[in-house]
Enzyme design. Sequence first.
Site, short mmCIF file in Angstrom:
data_model
loop_
_atom_site.label_atom_id
_atom_site.label_comp_id
_atom_site.label_asym_id
_atom_site.label_seq_id
_atom_site.Cartn_x
_atom_site.Cartn_y
_atom_site.Cartn_z
CE LYS A 177 17.66 31.35 25.93
NZ LYS A 177 17.49 29.92 26.21
CE1 TYR A 228 39.56 48.93 46.15
CE2 TYR A 228 38.77 48.44 43.94
CZ TYR A 228 38.79 49.26 45.06
OH TYR A 228 38.03 50.40 45.09
#
Length: 356
Positions: A35, A253
């Site tokens: 899946k 950041y």
Amino acid sequence: MSRPVFATIDQQALRHNLAIARQAAPGARVWSVVKANAYGHGLARVWESLAQTDGFALLNMEEAILLRDSGWRKPILLLEGFFHAEDLQLIDRYRLTTSVHSNWQIKALAEARLSAPVDIYLKVNSGMNRLGFRPEQAHGAYQKLRALENVGDITLMAHFADAENPEGLIAPLQRIERAAEGLAIPRSLSNSACTLWHPEAHYDWVRPGIILYGASPSGDWQDIASTGLKPVMTLNSEIIGIQQLSRGDGVGYGYRYHAQQEQRIGVVACGYADGYPRHAPTGTPVCVDGVMTQVVGAVSMDMITVDLTSCPQAGIGSTVELWGEQVKIDQVAKAAGTVGYELMCALAPRVPVRVI
Ligand SMILES: *Cc1c(COP(=O)(O)O)cnc(C)c1O
């Protein structure tokens, strides 16, 4: 190639892992769970390496059709069953096995016009309370299905919430015994964790997923260290920049990391837009030129920064393994507060993939 980031899918590792799953459950047949586009590995890319399997289990009709159109003739199981009554036409046309977990599906089966009986996985709720009939409803559901001419073979199916836990199957197996009382039908209960660690749940068909891709169902790679499972997906990139930091300099950041002393930092072309987890903190393992080191500072969209203290020889163009053989995907996932499943499923479409 413009950016150096790429993933590698190892077909031999897939074949090897399937063989290990088989050895772990020698009396059972195997549904290879593919899946979510084969857990992010690419169904079209990987299914042939798993062709020794007895069947493929998945949940999208599109994926089932892809397998049939590619020539797969053996069983395909829809793990979540059909989502709409009309889907039964495709189930009929592509000869799929479907799970049945709700009364509306039985009604739809009764009313459908099909060319041949459909094989059914009757889903029992093991206590996880997602899909399935409660144990006391299972008999009634079975009798209704058995009476339908649209229904072929019926197998009892369940899934467990806590199969990583050595005690995790005790209560669920009692519920399943209650559901199965007096029903002489095959059973399919085992995901990867049960396939490896719960032989008492193997029965007729096991359903391993994550172990086929070489990661741990528990989230801890040490739990599978002795099994011989091999990672199938490797994520690599290169160092594209170097910074020489002085004590106190910030990186990335938010300046989430500050150098404690003089420090060389490598900038790697891989970020969260490639599927690397944004929550990976300073300290997440990474391998540069074969030497283990760590991420420092925030993961940004297209780059991460790594400590080069332990690899003074590294420079522009040095190879970086984000996960694979040296850095286990489970280690990166754990550092980032998630599981290997999520990281492999989230490999971004922009990352080129090589199959070896
Ligand atoms: C995903 C899934 C599996 C496989 O689980 P793993 O933990 O990856 O082995 C088995 N059964 C069902 C019903 C599933 O949804």
